[in-house]
Design an enzyme around this catalytic site. Sequence first.
Site, PDB file in Angstrom:
ATOM      1  N   THR A 188       0.451  -1.270  -0.243  1.00 12.33           N
ATOM      2  CA  THR A 188      -0.230  -0.107  -0.002  1.00 12.33           C
ATOM      3  C   THR A 188       0.778   1.544  -0.248  1.00 12.33           C
ATOM      4  O   THR A 188       1.921   0.939   0.133  1.00 12.33           O
ATOM      5  CB  THR A 188      -1.353  -0.118   1.044  1.00 12.33           C
ATOM      6  OG1 THR A 188      -1.420  -0.978   1.681  1.00 12.33           O
ATOM      7  CG2 THR A 188      -2.062   1.593   1.227  1.00 12.33           C
ATOM      8  N   GLY A 240      -0.995  -1.994   6.429  1.00 11.93           N
ATOM      9  CA  GLY A 240      -0.397  -2.830   7.670  1.00 11.93           C
ATOM     10  C   GLY A 240      -2.360  -4.287   7.566  1.00 11.93           C
ATOM     11  O   GLY A 240      -3.019  -3.945   5.840  1.00 11.93           O
TER      12      GLY A 240
HETATM   13  N1  ASP Z   1      -3.920  -2.091   4.715  1.00 12.94           N
HETATM   14  C1  ASP Z   1      -4.633  -2.744   3.871  1.00 12.94           C
HETATM   15  C2  ASP Z   1      -5.766  -3.220   3.774  1.00 12.94           C
HETATM   16  O1  ASP Z   1      -5.994  -3.705   4.399  1.00 12.94           O
HETATM   17  C3  ASP Z   1      -3.333  -3.121   3.015  1.00 12.94           C
HETATM   18  C4  ASP Z   1      -1.639  -2.745   3.740  1.00 12.94           C
HETATM   19  O2  ASP Z   1      -1.227  -1.641   3.939  1.00 12.94           O
HETATM   20  O3  ASP Z   1      -1.119  -3.815   2.624  1.00 12.94           O
HETATM   21  O4  ASP Z   1      -6.903  -3.669   2.586  1.00 12.94           O
END
Ligand code: ASP
Length: 321
Positions: A188, A240
């Site tokens: 992300t 995350g």
């Molecule tokens: N936070 C994002 C989600 O859960 C994914 C990520 O940050 O890796 O969609």
Amino acid sequence: MNKLPVVLLSLILTFFLLNNSFAQNDNANYIIVIHGGAGFMNEMMPESEKAVYYTALEEALNIGKTILENNGSSLDAVEKVVRFLEDHPGFNAGKGAVYTSEGKHELDASIMFGKDLSCGAVAGVTIIKNPISLARLVMEKTPHVLFAGTGADELGKKFGVELVENSYFDTEKAYQEYLRSKENVKGTVGCVALDKFGNISAATSTGGRTNKMPGRVGDSPLVNAGTYANNNTCGVSATGWGELFIRNTVAFNISALMEYKGYTLQQACDEMIRNRLPEGTGGVIAVDKNGNYYFSFNTKSMLRGVATSSGIFETKIWHDR
Ligand code: ASP
């Protein structure tokens, strides 16, 4: 009447005021931090691959730095930086977004302006090339905060933003993750900035989690969970395991700990990321109103960078480099 106590008191007050303003001057008058996702990147990966990430982070920082240096707003800086990272196939946002369990892409993004708490977001868009810019249009051109699914795609058409086929978001790397049902390797993206006018903005954009169920929405388009900005405290962008960031209202709680409990930026970020979330679940980047910045993550890696008016310019992937 003895004037000594009054004189002493004014001396003490002057000392504190001066000291405070020196402390302010020590800090940067603009600052930008970025992330390209938290996870478990292998330190043994080829140097050429590491270089791709470091170069992308540096280019992104330079875009934001140039805007802020030339008296631009933090809102423009975070939008332009995130757009750049969305267009880069190395990240899980825009081009390069991960696949849902049905082999398609559904993208989420949000943006917030700390001066007046205005914010905009889109969730589950499928044909919008740059979801962060549509999020900004939601914020500035509609009375609403969050648009989802087909309604959000339609809004993009109405505003005339650049549209693409869903297959535009395809990349080999994300496809391999999908086939192997692997954890996200790509990350992300997010950006937080404080401009010369004291305004803090934050933005986050993602393709979500590999193999997510169609319709699943994570923390990234949710103001308070994945993104938050408030000129009185700080700006935050998270990355995350979204469900945990939603349950723990991570981004807002960092600001709240500062406002209600007097925590420093670092204490507030670590409280949420290190004490409240389980190990290995994510991280945040943050900037406070005084120009301090902080990165907190409980994973092995978090692609990240910082640039300030006082000359700091740094990019890192693992805890120490
Ligand atoms: N936070 C994002 C989600 O859960 C994914 C990520 O940050 O890796 O969609």
